[in-house]
Scaffold this motif. Structure first.
Motif, PDB file in Angstrom:
ATOM      1  N   CYS A  16      61.580  -8.647 -26.113  1.00  0.00           N
ATOM      2  CA  CYS A  16      60.314  -8.261 -25.564  1.00  0.00           C
ATOM      3  C   CYS A  16      59.176  -8.166 -25.887  1.00  0.00           C
ATOM      4  O   CYS A  16      58.938  -8.135 -27.097  1.00  0.00           O
ATOM      5  CB  CYS A  16      60.417  -7.056 -24.120  1.00  0.00           C
ATOM      6  N   CYS A  50      65.399  -5.847 -24.261  1.00  0.00           N
ATOM      7  CA  CYS A  50      63.701  -4.780 -24.783  1.00  0.00           C
ATOM      8  C   CYS A  50      63.352  -5.811 -26.028  1.00  0.00           C
ATOM      9  O   CYS A  50      62.339  -5.750 -26.473  1.00  0.00           O
ATOM     10  CB  CYS A  50      63.793  -2.851 -24.686  1.00  0.00           C
ATOM     11  N   LEU A  92      54.610   0.715 -22.386  1.00  0.00           N
ATOM     12  CA  LEU A  92      54.682   1.033 -20.686  1.00  0.00           C
ATOM     13  C   LEU A  92      55.358   2.392 -19.875  1.00  0.00           C
ATOM     14  O   LEU A  92      55.779   2.773 -19.386  1.00  0.00           O
ATOM     15  CB  LEU A  92      55.253  -0.272 -20.215  1.00  0.00           C
ATOM     16  N   CYS A 134      57.439   1.291 -26.596  1.00  0.00           N
ATOM     17  CA  CYS A 134      56.909   0.192 -25.210  1.00  0.00           C
ATOM     18  C   CYS A 134      56.246   1.349 -24.669  1.00  0.00           C
ATOM     19  O   CYS A 134      55.761   2.191 -24.647  1.00  0.00           O
ATOM     20  CB  CYS A 134      58.185   0.083 -24.881  1.00  0.00           C
ATOM     21  N   LEU A 163      56.845  -5.897 -25.576  1.00  0.00           N
ATOM     22  CA  LEU A 163      55.885  -4.586 -25.519  1.00  0.00           C
ATOM     23  C   LEU A 163      56.850  -4.180 -26.926  1.00  0.00           C
ATOM     24  O   LEU A 163      56.513  -3.171 -26.939  1.00  0.00           O
ATOM     25  CB  LEU A 163      55.945  -4.683 -24.526  1.00  0.00           C
ATOM     26  N   CYS A 185      63.171  -3.516 -18.213  1.00  0.00           N
ATOM     27  CA  CYS A 185      62.662  -3.519 -17.045  1.00  0.00           C
ATOM     28  C   CYS A 185      61.913  -4.557 -16.634  1.00  0.00           C
ATOM     29  O   CYS A 185      61.558  -5.981 -17.462  1.00  0.00           O
ATOM     30  CB  CYS A 185      61.579  -2.757 -17.074  1.00  0.00           C
TER      31      CYS A 185
HETATM   32 FE1  SF4 Z   1      59.124  -5.136 -22.121  1.00  0.00          FE
HETATM   33 FE2  SF4 Z   1      59.732  -3.017 -20.231  1.00  0.00          FE
HETATM   34 FE3  SF4 Z   1      61.638  -2.611 -22.265  1.00  0.00          FE
HETATM   35 FE4  SF4 Z   1      59.304  -2.642 -22.239  1.00  0.00          FE
HETATM   36  S1  SF4 Z   1      60.759  -1.748 -20.930  1.00  0.00           S
HETATM   37  S2  SF4 Z   1      59.704  -3.013 -23.866  1.00  0.00           S
HETATM   38  S3  SF4 Z   1      57.781  -3.831 -21.157  1.00  0.00           S
HETATM   39  S4  SF4 Z   1      61.234  -4.963 -21.425  1.00  0.00           S
END
Ligand code: SF4
Length: 102
Positions: free
Chosen positions: A67, A64, A83, A81, A69, A95
């Protein structure tokens, strides 16, 4: 009302409005890997536990914190995040929606 009383009142109101928001920020919980949303996205709090048979493009170096996001700061153990609104994902998590930062 004189200016000093008016300023004091403004500051008191501002603090009163800010404290509950700070409390909400500190109250954010970590994402539960077993929640339906986390399961649907293949989220794990440690990238080493990602299901490589279901996500063959997963690599152990992806997490993460890398990432696009991820909204935590460098060095944070977890961060928001989009999501998972209102929750925190682990900096070491992963994820299926992972997108590497440029
Ligand atoms: Fe990225 Fe998924 Fe982690 Fe959110 S949960 S930061 S989308 S890898």
């Amino acid at each position: 009302m004189d200016n000093s009383k008016r300023n004091f009142l403004k500051q008191t109101v501002a603090i009163g409005l800010t404290l509950p928001l700070a409390k909400i920020a500190f109250a954010a919980e970590n994402v539960d890997e077993k929640s339906p949303q986390a399961s649907a996205l293949g989220y794990v709090s440690n990238t080493k536990n990602a299901d490589n048979s279901k996500y063959p493009k997963h690599q152990a170096s992806q997490q993460c914190s890398g990432c696009v996001l991820y909204q935590g700061k460098a060095g944070d153990k977890s961060g928001p995040c989009p999501l998972f609104q209102g929750k925190l994902v682990s900096a070491n998590g992963w994820c299926g929606s992972f997108v590497a930062k440029a």
